[in-house]
Design an enzyme around this catalytic site. Sequence first.
Site, PDB file in Angstrom:
ATOM      1  N   GLU A 298     -24.397 -56.459 -36.525  1.00 24.18           N
ATOM      2  CA  GLU A 298     -23.209 -56.619 -35.692  1.00 24.18           C
ATOM      3  C   GLU A 298     -21.972 -56.195 -36.463  1.00 24.18           C
ATOM      4  OE1 GLU A 298     -22.880 -60.325 -33.454  1.00 24.18           O
ATOM      5  OE2 GLU A 298     -24.950 -60.779 -34.016  1.00 24.18           O
TER       6      GLU A 298
ATOM      7  N   GLN B 273     -22.196 -57.726 -46.121  1.00 25.15           N
ATOM      8  CA  GLN B 273     -23.216 -58.449 -45.374  1.00 25.15           C
ATOM      9  C   GLN B 273     -23.004 -58.265 -43.891  1.00 25.15           C
ATOM     10  OE1 GLN B 273     -22.446 -62.266 -47.232  1.00 25.15           O
ATOM     11  NE2 GLN B 273     -21.801 -63.122 -45.268  1.00 25.15           N
ATOM     12  N   GLY B 274     -24.131 -58.268 -43.188  1.00 23.30           N
ATOM     13  CA  GLY B 274     -24.109 -58.114 -41.749  1.00 23.30           C
ATOM     14  C   GLY B 274     -25.120 -59.048 -41.131  1.00 23.30           C
ATOM     15  N   TYR B 275     -24.977 -59.235 -39.836  1.00 21.03           N
ATOM     16  CA  TYR B 275     -25.799 -60.207 -39.117  1.00 21.03           C
ATOM     17  C   TYR B 275     -26.637 -59.510 -38.060  1.00 21.03           C
ATOM     18  CZ  TYR B 275     -23.217 -63.538 -41.717  1.00 21.03           C
ATOM     19  OH  TYR B 275     -22.709 -64.241 -42.768  1.00 21.03           O
ATOM     20  N   LEU B 276     -27.956 -59.756 -38.143  1.00 23.97           N
ATOM     21  CA  LEU B 276     -28.874 -59.314 -37.110  1.00 23.97           C
ATOM     22  C   LEU B 276     -28.889 -60.330 -35.971  1.00 23.97           C
ATOM     23  CD1 LEU B 276     -31.727 -58.148 -39.484  1.00 23.97           C
ATOM     24  CD2 LEU B 276     -30.137 -56.687 -38.218  1.00 23.97           C
TER      25      LEU B 276
END
Length: 154
Positions: free
Chosen positions: A81, A27-30
């Site tokens: 990120e 998972q990644g964060y915009l």
Amino acid sequence: MGVEIERKFLLAGEGWRSLGQPVLLRQGYLCADPARVVRVRTEGERATLTIKGRNVGATRGEWEYPLPLADARELLDTLCERPLIEKYRRRIAFAGNTWEVDEFLGANQGLVLAEIELASEQQQFDKPAWAGQEVTGEARYYNSNLIRHPYSQW
């Protein structure tokens, strides 16, 4: 509006390791602002885009939408990120509830958390012996904070 009511616990012992089937999550964060989080996640062959609001106790707004797997992978590889959050998740049934145990990898290796989602903050539940100290509300354990302050740097 969707709502998430979640409690988090550190793990006590290794009793959870033989339970549930581990599945790799990336998972990644915009956006990882405390007031609003926008997350992309793959879990096996499934992908989602999730928007979460600010925590108020153990509760926050949550909206989740399916995402094409190829799009999710591209977003994770190009726009999210760094570092990405990678972890093995086990879903474990216990006393009528499902617990999710996350064993983190990469910059967060060594961190293992158990979470339970509830219907209300007042809902009573039985805690398995392997669920230890509660850390609900401790911001350093939020996945969105682990990208800026990985467990390996604590």
